[in-house]
Motif scaffolding. Structure first.
Motif, short mmCIF file in Angstrom:
data_model
loop_
_atom_site.label_atom_id
_atom_site.label_comp_id
_atom_site.label_asym_id
_atom_site.label_seq_id
_atom_site.Cartn_x
_atom_site.Cartn_y
_atom_site.Cartn_z
N ASP A 198 17.89 -35.26 -56.81
CA ASP A 198 17.73 -36.64 -57.27
C ASP A 198 16.59 -36.65 -58.31
O ASP A 198 15.47 -36.22 -58.01
CB ASP A 198 17.39 -37.56 -56.10
CG ASP A 198 17.20 -39.00 -56.55
OD1 ASP A 198 16.06 -39.36 -56.95
OD2 ASP A 198 18.19 -39.76 -56.53
N VAL A 199 16.89 -37.14 -59.50
CA VAL A 199 15.94 -37.03 -60.60
C VAL A 199 14.63 -37.74 -60.29
O VAL A 199 13.54 -37.18 -60.50
CB VAL A 199 16.56 -37.57 -61.90
CG1 VAL A 199 15.51 -37.64 -63.01
CG2 VAL A 199 17.73 -36.68 -62.34
N ASP A 200 14.69 -38.95 -59.78
CA ASP A 200 13.47 -39.70 -59.49
C ASP A 200 12.67 -39.05 -58.36
O ASP A 200 11.43 -38.96 -58.43
CB ASP A 200 13.80 -41.15 -59.12
CG ASP A 200 14.37 -41.93 -60.30
OD1 ASP A 200 14.07 -41.56 -61.46
OD2 ASP A 200 15.12 -42.90 -60.06
N ASP A 201 13.39 -38.60 -57.32
CA ASP A 201 12.69 -37.94 -56.22
C ASP A 201 12.06 -36.63 -56.68
O ASP A 201 10.96 -36.27 -56.24
CB ASP A 201 13.67 -37.66 -55.07
CG ASP A 201 14.08 -38.92 -54.33
OD1 ASP A 201 13.40 -39.95 -54.49
OD2 ASP A 201 15.09 -38.87 -53.59
N LEU A 202 12.75 -35.92 -57.57
CA LEU A 202 12.20 -34.66 -58.07
C LEU A 202 10.94 -34.90 -58.90
O LEU A 202 9.96 -34.15 -58.78
CB LEU A 202 13.25 -33.92 -58.91
CG LEU A 202 12.84 -32.53 -59.42
CD1 LEU A 202 12.56 -31.59 -58.25
CD2 LEU A 202 13.90 -31.96 -60.34
N ALA A 203 10.95 -35.94 -59.73
CA ALA A 203 9.77 -36.27 -60.52
C ALA A 203 8.58 -36.54 -59.61
O ALA A 203 7.46 -36.06 -59.85
CB ALA A 203 10.05 -37.47 -61.42
N ARG A 204 8.82 -37.30 -58.54
CA ARG A 204 7.74 -37.58 -57.58
C ARG A 204 7.29 -36.32 -56.87
O ARG A 204 6.10 -36.13 -56.62
CB ARG A 204 8.21 -38.64 -56.56
CG ARG A 204 8.19 -40.06 -57.09
CD ARG A 204 8.39 -41.07 -55.96
NE ARG A 204 9.74 -40.96 -55.39
CZ ARG A 204 10.79 -41.61 -55.87
NH1 ARG A 204 10.66 -42.41 -56.90
NH2 ARG A 204 11.97 -41.48 -55.29
N TRP A 205 8.25 -35.44 -56.54
CA TRP A 205 7.89 -34.20 -55.86
C TRP A 205 6.94 -33.37 -56.70
O TRP A 205 5.96 -32.82 -56.20
CB TRP A 205 9.16 -33.39 -55.55
CG TRP A 205 8.87 -32.11 -54.82
CD1 TRP A 205 8.80 -31.94 -53.47
CD2 TRP A 205 8.58 -30.83 -55.41
NE1 TRP A 205 8.48 -30.63 -53.18
CE2 TRP A 205 8.35 -29.92 -54.34
CE3 TRP A 205 8.51 -30.37 -56.72
CZ2 TRP A 205 8.04 -28.59 -54.56
CZ3 TRP A 205 8.19 -29.03 -56.94
CH2 TRP A 205 7.97 -28.16 -55.87
N PHE A 206 7.20 -33.29 -58.00
CA PHE A 206 6.33 -32.51 -58.88
C PHE A 206 4.93 -33.10 -58.93
O PHE A 206 3.93 -32.39 -58.80
CB PHE A 206 6.92 -32.43 -60.29
CG PHE A 206 7.92 -31.33 -60.48
CD1 PHE A 206 7.53 -30.00 -60.42
CD2 PHE A 206 9.25 -31.61 -60.71
CE1 PHE A 206 8.46 -28.97 -60.60
CE2 PHE A 206 10.18 -30.60 -60.88
CZ PHE A 206 9.79 -29.28 -60.83
N THR A 207 4.82 -34.40 -59.15
CA THR A 207 3.49 -35.00 -59.30
C THR A 207 2.73 -35.01 -57.98
O THR A 207 1.53 -34.75 -57.95
CB THR A 207 3.59 -36.43 -59.85
OG1 THR A 207 4.47 -37.22 -59.03
CG2 THR A 207 4.15 -36.43 -61.28
N GLU A 208 3.42 -35.27 -56.88
CA GLU A 208 2.75 -35.27 -55.58
C GLU A 208 2.35 -33.86 -55.18
O GLU A 208 1.28 -33.64 -54.61
CB GLU A 208 3.65 -35.89 -54.52
CG GLU A 208 3.86 -37.39 -54.71
CD GLU A 208 4.91 -37.96 -53.76
OE1 GLU A 208 5.48 -37.17 -52.96
OE2 GLU A 208 5.17 -39.17 -53.82
N GLY A 209 3.20 -32.90 -55.50
CA GLY A 209 2.89 -31.51 -55.16
C GLY A 209 1.73 -30.97 -55.96
O GLY A 209 0.95 -30.15 -55.47
N ALA A 210 1.62 -31.43 -57.21
CA ALA A 210 0.56 -30.92 -58.07
C ALA A 210 -0.79 -31.53 -57.76
O ALA A 210 -1.83 -30.94 -58.04
CB ALA A 210 0.92 -31.17 -59.53
N ALA A 211 -0.80 -32.72 -57.17
CA ALA A 211 -2.05 -33.45 -56.96
C ALA A 211 -2.67 -33.11 -55.61
O ALA A 211 -3.08 -33.99 -54.85
CB ALA A 211 -1.81 -34.95 -57.08
#
Length: 365
Positions: free
Chosen positions: A47-60
């Motif tokens: 899911d594109v939106d979930d993936l975007a959140r996964w990247f930012t949450e994972g990086a922070a």
């Protein structure tokens, strides 16, 4: 009271970016599409939106090593020539849409070899993508070829960079976790680059301290410091004033450019907020500070976002934003005549037009 530049106004300003990772700036939709097209099954979600959140949450997660873990999936979809070309072209378009007029984008070609590409083929794919993405003339892009500091093939990567220096490669870099991997381990690569009169920037002083910066500048020949934020460890601020240590003085005196990435540094735990980022102090002390994105996908940012955050945190106005932009263009590895052309034909007229149109004036001068 004069109004601060707004985000919409900042997007119109001509911007210069020196520190941006190709594998840290993919569109989430492109990651999903390339994974499906090339059979990469490792994504945590499609899911594109979930993936975007996964990247930012994972990086922070306030840790550089954990931050770097998220690159497994972007690198995972950058193993075919057509995928690299597409991502590089989209990178150029996305930066131009954000008002960036010149960028140096970096990538480690050794990360793209899992399905049979060579170092040269990976570099050629990046350059082809940039050619396609800059064809409309809105932006100019140079490629910084990066070696990974934990690997043992930096000399081969440097040789590959030199083979393509007349095709759009503008310099050589090393990246990756600093701890336990000092830049002097790659001295053969740096000497090779220097002997060929080519350019060097080194990730140093991001999560590790002054020894990394000292080695990069004094031993390895770094012309610029990727991040360099830990130079503040050699600066003492008291009620009586500011005292610079010998390395901090040298870096300022020599005008060594600092490729600072505020949001990324908050993500990796360098500081808790943008307002606490050393860029504020270093700008006041008139270091050769530049502002950059580092990894647009992981940090959920853009050049306009970075500038807007500095406006909010430090009250910056147009003079400050132009100063940062000129610092970056002066420090670029683009040929001198091309740098002057961009400064005189795009940056100065662009900021002059913003001021003249009444969109804002500097609060700090």
């Amino acid at each position: 009271m004069d109004e601060r530049p707004t985000f919409a106004q900042i997007r119109r300003a001509p911007k210069v970016l020196l520190h941006d990772h190709l594998d840290g700036g993919l569109r989430p939709s492109t990651v999903v599409e390339l994974a499906a097209e090339h059979g990469y099954g490792g994504l945590p979600t499609t899911d594109v939106d979930d993936l975007a959140r996964w990247f930012t949450e994972g990086a922070a997660r306030r840790d550089l090593v954990l931050y770097l873990d998220t690159f497994e999936h972007t690198v995972g979809v950058l193993q075919e020539r057509d995928a690299i070309v597409r991502v590089a072209a989209e990178c150029a378009q996305d930066l131009a849409d954000d008002g960036v007029v010149y960028a140096e984008v970096r990538m480690a070609p050794e990360l793209c070899l899992e399905r049979g590409l060579t170092l040269d083929e990976a570099i050629e794919a990046m350059l082809e993508g940039f050619r396609l993405g800059t064809a409309d003339g809105r932006i100019e892009i140079g490629l910084l070829v990066t070696a990974m500091r934990h690997a043992a093939n930096s000399k081969e990567v440097a040789e590959a960079a030199l083979r393509h220096r007349d095709e759009g490669v503008v310099g050589f870099d090393i990246a990756g976790s600093e701890s336990g991997h000092p830049p002097t381990r790659h001295l053969d690569a740096f000497r090779l680059v220097a002997e060929d009169n080519f350019h060097i920037t080194i990730h140093a002083g991001e999560a590790f301290g002054l020894p990394s910066i000292w080695e990069a500048v004094q031993i390895c020949g770094a012309e610029r410091l990727g991040h360099g934020v830990r130079i503040v460890d050699d600066i003492t601020v008291t009620d009586d004033g500011v005292r610079l240590g010998r390395l901090a003085s040298f870096v300022r005196d020599r005008r060594v450019p600092l490729e600072m990435c505020p949001t990324s540094n908050v993500n990796t735990g360098v500081c808790d907020t943008i307002a606490e980022h050393p860029i504020g102090l270093l700008r006041r002390l008139r270091y050769r500070v530049t502002v950059n994105t580092d990894n647009r996908l992981m940090s959920g940012t853009s050049m306009s976002e970075e500038m807007a955050k500095l406006v909010e945190a430090f009250g910056y106005g147009w003079d400050d934003l132009e100063w940062l932009t000129l610092n970056a263009m002066k420090s670029a590895f683009w040929p001198f005549d091309r740098r002057l052309r961009i400064i005189n034909e795009r940056i100065k007229p662009g900021y002059a037009a913003l001021r003249a149109s009444g969109l804002g004036v500097s609060l700090t001068g």
